[in-house]
Design a protein around this motif. Structure first.
Motif, PDB file in Angstrom:
ATOM      1  N   GLU A  39      -1.045   4.958   6.645  1.00 40.98           N
ATOM      2  CA  GLU A  39      -1.114   3.662   5.960  1.00 40.98           C
ATOM      3  C   GLU A  39      -2.495   3.454   5.339  1.00 40.98           C
ATOM      4  O   GLU A  39      -2.603   3.049   4.177  1.00 40.98           O
ATOM      5  CB  GLU A  39      -0.819   2.515   6.947  1.00 40.98           C
ATOM      6  N   GLN A  58      -2.917   5.380   2.244  1.00 40.27           N
ATOM      7  CA  GLN A  58      -2.144   4.803   1.134  1.00 40.27           C
ATOM      8  C   GLN A  58      -2.819   3.552   0.568  1.00 40.27           C
ATOM      9  O   GLN A  58      -2.799   3.331  -0.640  1.00 40.27           O
ATOM     10  CB  GLN A  58      -0.711   4.478   1.596  1.00 40.27           C
ATOM     11  N   CYS A  80      -5.455   4.718  -1.624  1.00 35.85           N
ATOM     12  CA  CYS A  80      -4.860   5.241  -2.871  1.00 35.85           C
ATOM     13  C   CYS A  80      -4.473   4.094  -3.802  1.00 35.85           C
ATOM     14  O   CYS A  80      -4.655   4.188  -5.017  1.00 35.85           O
ATOM     15  CB  CYS A  80      -3.628   6.098  -2.567  1.00 35.85           C
ATOM     16  N   GLU A  81      -3.924   3.021  -3.234  1.00 35.71           N
ATOM     17  CA  GLU A  81      -3.550   1.863  -4.062  1.00 35.71           C
ATOM     18  C   GLU A  81      -4.784   1.317  -4.787  1.00 35.71           C
ATOM     19  O   GLU A  81      -4.745   1.019  -5.978  1.00 35.71           O
ATOM     20  CB  GLU A  81      -2.932   0.751  -3.189  1.00 35.71           C
ATOM     21  N   ALA A 116      -9.342   8.175   1.557  1.00 39.17           N
ATOM     22  CA  ALA A 116      -7.917   8.499   1.770  1.00 39.17           C
ATOM     23  C   ALA A 116      -7.796   9.880   2.405  1.00 39.17           C
ATOM     24  O   ALA A 116      -7.048  10.082   3.364  1.00 39.17           O
ATOM     25  CB  ALA A 116      -7.158   8.440   0.449  1.00 39.17           C
ATOM     26  N   CYS A 138      -3.640  14.404   1.729  1.00 33.30           N
ATOM     27  CA  CYS A 138      -2.745  13.377   1.180  1.00 33.30           C
ATOM     28  C   CYS A 138      -2.416  13.714  -0.282  1.00 33.30           C
ATOM     29  O   CYS A 138      -3.298  13.772  -1.144  1.00 33.30           O
ATOM     30  CB  CYS A 138      -3.431  12.016   1.285  1.00 33.30           C
ATOM     31  N   ARG A 151      -0.827  12.122  -2.570  1.00 28.94           N
ATOM     32  CA  ARG A 151      -1.034  11.057  -3.556  1.00 28.94           C
ATOM     33  C   ARG A 151      -2.498  11.018  -4.005  1.00 28.94           C
ATOM     34  O   ARG A 151      -2.792  10.795  -5.180  1.00 28.94           O
ATOM     35  CB  ARG A 151      -0.630   9.715  -2.942  1.00 28.94           C
ATOM     36  N   TRP A 161       6.118   4.822  -3.280  1.00 28.54           N
ATOM     37  CA  TRP A 161       5.207   5.302  -2.238  1.00 28.54           C
ATOM     38  C   TRP A 161       5.530   4.622  -0.912  1.00 28.54           C
ATOM     39  O   TRP A 161       5.395   5.204   0.151  1.00 28.54           O
ATOM     40  CB  TRP A 161       3.756   5.021  -2.631  1.00 28.54           C
ATOM     41  N   GLN A 162       5.961   3.344  -1.002  1.00 32.52           N
ATOM     42  CA  GLN A 162       6.363   2.614   0.205  1.00 32.52           C
ATOM     43  C   GLN A 162       7.840   2.274   0.054  1.00 32.52           C
ATOM     44  O   GLN A 162       8.246   1.746  -0.989  1.00 32.52           O
ATOM     45  CB  GLN A 162       5.536   1.325   0.331  1.00 32.52           C
ATOM     46  N   TRP A 199       5.647   4.159   4.671  1.00 30.53           N
ATOM     47  CA  TRP A 199       4.990   4.903   3.601  1.00 30.53           C
ATOM     48  C   TRP A 199       5.371   6.374   3.700  1.00 30.53           C
ATOM     49  O   TRP A 199       5.598   6.888   4.802  1.00 30.53           O
ATOM     50  CB  TRP A 199       3.473   4.761   3.703  1.00 30.53           C
ATOM     51  N   LYS A 200       5.412   7.042   2.551  1.00 27.54           N
ATOM     52  CA  LYS A 200       5.637   8.499   2.485  1.00 27.54           C
ATOM     53  C   LYS A 200       6.976   8.935   3.077  1.00 27.54           C
ATOM     54  O   LYS A 200       7.069   9.992   3.675  1.00 27.54           O
ATOM     55  CB  LYS A 200       4.508   9.250   3.226  1.00 27.54           C
TER      56      LYS A 200
END
Ligand SMILES: [Zn+2]
Length: 417
Positions: free
Chosen positions: A183, A186, A189-190, A211, A218, A220, A372-373, A380-381
């Motif tokens: 999490e 992510q 990443c957001e 991340a 990861c 992403r 992604w979510q 997530w993922k």
């Protein structure tokens, strides 16, 4: 067990989710209140009778007017409120929980449960500000801290407030020992993605580093690094990163391929074919094969592309591949293709247009595009592309013409009868 407790158990039969979640057990072992036996109050049973008679508002009026709440009636109030919320009757749930919270004689622990439930009601009603302040109140009074933090995390995720998500995730880690590596990566990443769109390169790099630190490798984060390289005109760097994403996490092949092919735009067809062949051998997928077919068509002509695709379809029940094969065949026949192929293609295109391409491996939610979510279970993922099933080779003599077994399973020889 008293009559009041029996009726509370009855309510919980209507609440299989709460019962299964262990919430019930937690209530039983943790809520401790005074010993006033309000369950003996005739009004209490009148309320339950109204409830069983499907007259919820009359039932609520009776419960709200009860002069005293004790251990059993608090449990009943909480069960009733939860039942209403799960049935989507949020206003009724709010009335019950607000009334409980307003009781002056409620012990702190029971008050914690009631505040948490009221917060959940507000979340469900979309009153996020009110829910947020209740969960903070719980934290201030050290009531239900882990549940309050998890609720806040859910709330900030809904609001896409990733900075606050990071703060709460950190508190969950430090105070409750809850590891949230995926999490946290992510959320970074957001934030990095937003910074990338705004051209804030140092922020992009900083958040992608974090991340990586939280969730090493990861995909992403790799994808965003590749985009950053691309934005800076570093095509070789971007290509290398896209290759790593494909090898590391085949889930993202469909997202990566158009960008990877853009990096190869100036290469000779033979080099593109070699690149895609290498990637396919490492990590076979439908998307890679269909891209390879297009590269072969561009470099070696239609007959070679049709042979490659036909060979692949011998082993994969790939509707997208089949549609492409029919298109190539019809194009080759220069419009003189037979009507059956044309009808088949029309049917396939309809099926493909209405078929989900992705599925959540946790809850089964299906989607047309990558999330992604997961929008359903909020994990997530967990969303993956739906890959075509392999076609098992038929064992001679194993089929008697009846379709009683799935085609994609190696059914093996039947015992002689
Ligand atoms: Zn899901």
């Amino acid at each position: 067990m008293s009559e009041g407790a029996v009726l509370t158990e009855l309510l919980f039969l209507l609440l299989p989710v709460a019962a299964a979640s262990g919430w019930w057990a937690a209530q039983r072992s943790r809520v401790s209140l005074g010993s006033a036996a309000t369950a003996k109050d005739p009004a209490f049973f009148r309320g339950l009778n109204y409830l069983l008679d499907e007259q919820p508002d009359k039932a609520i009026d009776v419960f709200l007017r009860l002069a005293e709440v004790d251990r059993e009636t608090v449990e009943t109030h909480l069960a009733l409120g939860s039942l209403f919320r799960r049935r989507g009757e949020v206003e009724r749930a709010i009335r019950i929980h607000q009334n409980l919270v307003a009781r002056a004689n409620l012990e702190p622990e029971a008050r914690g449960f009631a505040l948490y439930e009221l917060g959940q009601d507000y979340m469900r009603a979309g009153l996020l500000d009110r829910a947020e302040s209740l969960f903070h109140e719980l934290l201030e009074h050290r009531l239900q801290p882990e549940r309050a933090l998890r609720a806040l995390l859910e709330l900030y995720q809904q609001e896409k407030d990733w900075v606050r998500c990071l703060e709460v995730a950190e508190q969950l880690r430090v105070r409750q020992g809850v590891p949230l590596h995926v999490e946290i990566a992510q959320y970074h990443c957001e934030i990095a993605e937003k910074a990338l769109r705004a051209g804030e390169t140092p922020a992009v790099v900083a958040h992608l580093d974090q991340a990586d630190a939280s969730d090493p490798g990861c995909a992403r984060a790799l994808l965003l690094r590749a985009e950053l390289a691309s934005q800076r005109g570093d095509r070789a760097g971007a290509l290398d990163l896209y290759r790593r994403v494909v090898r590391q996490d085949p889930r993202f092949v469909r997202e990566v391929l158009p960008r990877l092919l853009a990096c190869l735009a100036d290469e000779a067809p033979a080099a593109v074919i070699a690149e895609l062949t290498r990637l396919y051998r490492d990590r076979p997928s439908s998307a890679l094969m269909l891209s390879l077919v297009e590269a072969v068509r561009a470099g070696q002509g239609e007959p070679a592309a049709i042979r490659l695709l036909g060979d692949y379809l011998e082993r994969h029940a790939d509707l997208g591949g089949l549609a492409r094969l029919l298109e190539l065949r019809l194009a080759q026949a220069d419009g003189k293709g037979d009507e059956t192929a044309r009808v088949s293609l029309r049917v396939l295109r309809h099926l493909l247009a209405h078929r989900p391409a992705y599925q959540c491996e946790h809850c089964g939610f299906t989607a047309r595009r990558l999330h992604w979510q997961c929008p359903s279970c909020t994990r997530w993922k967990t969303i993956r592309p739906i890959e075509p099933e392999p076609i098992a080779e038929l064992v001679p003599g194993s089929s008697d013409g009846r379709h009683d077994e799935p085609a994609a399973v190696d059914i093996g020889p039947r015992p002689a009868s």
